[in-house]
Design a protein around this motif. Structure first.
Motif, short mmCIF file in Angstrom:
data_model
loop_
_atom_site.label_atom_id
_atom_site.label_comp_id
_atom_site.label_asym_id
_atom_site.label_seq_id
_atom_site.Cartn_x
_atom_site.Cartn_y
_atom_site.Cartn_z
N SER A 262 46.83 20.39 37.72
CA SER A 262 47.57 21.64 37.51
C SER A 262 46.70 22.70 36.83
CB SER A 262 48.82 21.39 36.67
OG SER A 262 48.45 20.90 35.40
N ALA A 263 45.40 22.42 36.70
CA ALA A 263 44.47 23.39 36.11
C ALA A 263 43.33 23.60 37.09
CB ALA A 263 43.95 22.88 34.77
N ILE A 264 43.03 24.86 37.35
CA ILE A 264 42.01 25.21 38.34
C ILE A 264 41.09 26.29 37.78
CG2 ILE A 264 43.44 24.66 40.36
CD1 ILE A 264 44.01 27.76 40.53
N THR A 265 39.99 26.48 38.48
CA THR A 265 39.10 27.61 38.22
C THR A 265 39.18 28.53 39.43
OG1 THR A 265 37.64 26.29 36.83
CG2 THR A 265 36.71 28.28 37.81
N ILE A 266 39.32 29.81 39.18
CA ILE A 266 39.41 30.81 40.25
C ILE A 266 38.13 31.64 40.28
CG2 ILE A 266 40.64 32.84 41.11
CD1 ILE A 266 43.15 31.74 39.68
N VAL A 267 37.57 31.82 41.46
CA VAL A 267 36.44 32.72 41.66
C VAL A 267 36.92 33.90 42.49
CG1 VAL A 267 34.18 33.04 42.73
CG2 VAL A 267 34.72 30.88 41.60
N SER A 268 36.69 35.09 41.95
CA SER A 268 36.95 36.32 42.69
C SER A 268 36.15 37.42 42.03
CB SER A 268 38.45 36.65 42.71
OG SER A 268 38.69 37.69 43.65
N ASN A 269 36.25 38.63 42.56
CA ASN A 269 35.60 39.76 41.92
C ASN A 269 36.33 40.09 40.64
OD1 ASN A 269 35.41 40.33 45.14
ND2 ASN A 269 33.47 40.70 44.08
N ASN A 270 35.61 40.63 39.68
CA ASN A 270 36.16 40.84 38.34
C ASN A 270 37.47 41.63 38.33
OD1 ASN A 270 34.88 43.28 38.99
ND2 ASN A 270 33.30 43.03 37.44
N PHE A 271 37.61 42.62 39.19
CA PHE A 271 38.83 43.43 39.20
C PHE A 271 40.06 42.63 39.64
CE2 PHE A 271 37.48 43.76 43.61
CZ PHE A 271 38.69 43.69 44.30
N HIS A 272 39.88 41.53 40.33
CA HIS A 272 40.95 40.80 41.00
C HIS A 272 41.48 39.62 40.20
CE1 HIS A 272 42.10 38.28 44.77
NE2 HIS A 272 43.06 39.16 44.56
N LEU A 273 40.77 39.22 39.16
CA LEU A 273 41.06 37.96 38.49
C LEU A 273 42.37 37.94 37.71
CD1 LEU A 273 37.45 37.03 37.42
CD2 LEU A 273 38.90 35.78 39.03
N HIS A 274 42.76 39.04 37.11
CA HIS A 274 44.00 39.02 36.33
C HIS A 274 45.20 38.74 37.24
CE1 HIS A 274 46.95 39.74 33.26
NE2 HIS A 274 47.55 40.59 34.07
N ARG A 275 45.28 39.45 38.34
CA ARG A 275 46.41 39.24 39.26
C ARG A 275 46.37 37.83 39.84
NH1 ARG A 275 47.44 40.81 44.83
NH2 ARG A 275 45.40 41.84 44.83
N ALA A 276 45.18 37.35 40.19
CA ALA A 276 45.06 36.00 40.74
C ALA A 276 45.53 34.96 39.71
CB ALA A 276 43.63 35.73 41.16
N SER A 277 45.11 35.11 38.47
CA SER A 277 45.53 34.17 37.42
C SER A 277 47.03 34.25 37.17
CB SER A 277 44.77 34.44 36.12
OG SER A 277 43.40 34.17 36.30
N TYR A 278 47.56 35.46 37.20
CA TYR A 278 49.00 35.67 37.02
C TYR A 278 49.78 34.95 38.13
CZ TYR A 278 53.46 38.13 36.55
OH TYR A 278 54.80 38.42 36.40
N LEU A 279 49.34 35.12 39.37
CA LEU A 279 50.00 34.47 40.50
C LEU A 279 49.86 32.95 40.43
CD1 LEU A 279 49.04 36.98 43.33
CD2 LEU A 279 51.33 36.59 42.38
N ALA A 280 48.69 32.47 40.02
CA ALA A 280 48.50 31.03 39.85
C ALA A 280 49.51 30.49 38.84
CB ALA A 280 47.07 30.72 39.40
N HIS A 281 49.70 31.22 37.76
CA HIS A 281 50.66 30.79 36.73
C HIS A 281 52.08 30.71 37.30
CE1 HIS A 281 52.13 30.15 32.67
NE2 HIS A 281 53.04 31.08 32.91
N THR A 282 52.44 31.66 38.15
CA THR A 282 53.79 31.62 38.75
C THR A 282 53.95 30.40 39.66
OG1 THR A 282 53.28 32.95 40.73
CG2 THR A 282 53.97 34.15 38.73
N LEU A 283 52.83 29.84 40.11
CA LEU A 283 52.86 28.64 40.97
C LEU A 283 52.71 27.35 40.16
CD1 LEU A 283 50.62 30.06 43.81
CD2 LEU A 283 53.00 29.34 44.07
N GLY A 284 52.70 27.48 38.83
CA GLY A 284 52.58 26.30 37.98
C GLY A 284 51.16 25.84 37.75
#
Length: 191
Positions: free
Chosen positions: A135-157
């Motif tokens: 249930s814990a992952i590392t996300i790679v994306s461009n710096n501008f995109h990481l907050h939204r990606a992490s937020y969405l990951a959190h909504t998915l548990g």
């Protein structure tokens, strides 16, 4: 123009600038926590594939920082995530897979998610590929995109740390404005 309508216009402009600034600060915070190899799965979020099967500079930057990270953390498995846009000759995931393998990442470390068409789908479809106990992952994306990606990951548990790829100068302004709008939409409407 009546005096009160001028106050309304000024108030709206000040409010919009405040929201724009706040969203920018949220985006900045998305570059933390920085990944340290603790999580066993890394998800590289897809981006544009140019004609001829060439990664856009944004995608190339994501792949290059992922290669460095995977080299430093050989126990980490990677999910390449991205479907095929109408103007793309191949899936983003297939291009990412080839790019990683061509640069020495062992194919057995790579899982492919090739149906997604949005950041939310990148994460939701990749989650299906994770073992049940992860249930814990590392996300790679461009710096501008990481907050939204992490937020969405959190909504998915999913809890996440991040690896930030630089955003190309040529798209920095456009990406910053677009991401603010996407983040506001995500906050207001969800995925």
């Amino acid at each position: 123009m009546k005096k009160w309508s001028l106050y309304v216009v000024v108030g709206v402009v000040i409010g919009a600038l405040g929201v724009y600034s706040w969203l920018g600060s949220e985006i900045q915070q998305g570059q933390k926590p920085v990944a340290d190899g603790t999580n066993d799965y890394l998800i590289i979020l897809g981006a544009k594939v140019k004609p001829g099967g060439v990664p856009s500079l944004s995608l190339k930057n994501r792949l290059d920082v992922a290669i460095d990270y995977l080299t430093d953390h050989p126990h980490v498995q990677v999910i390449v995530s991205g479907g095929q846009g109408m103007d793309e000759e191949q899936t983003e995931a297939s291009l990412m897979y080839d790019y990683l393998v061509d640069r020495g990442i062992v194919a057995e470390r790579i899982l492919i998610e090739d149906r997604s068409t949005s950041t939310y789908e990148n994460l939701a479809f990749s989650k299906v590929l994770l073992p049940d106990n992860v249930s814990a992952i590392t996300i790679v994306s461009n710096n501008f995109h990481l907050h939204r990606a992490s937020y969405l990951a959190h909504t998915l548990g999913l809890e996440s740390d991040v690896v930030a790829a630089p955003t190309p100068k040529s798209v920095r302004l456009k990406s910053g404005i677009r991401e603010r709008l996407a983040l506001l939409k995500t906050y207001l409407l969800g995925s």
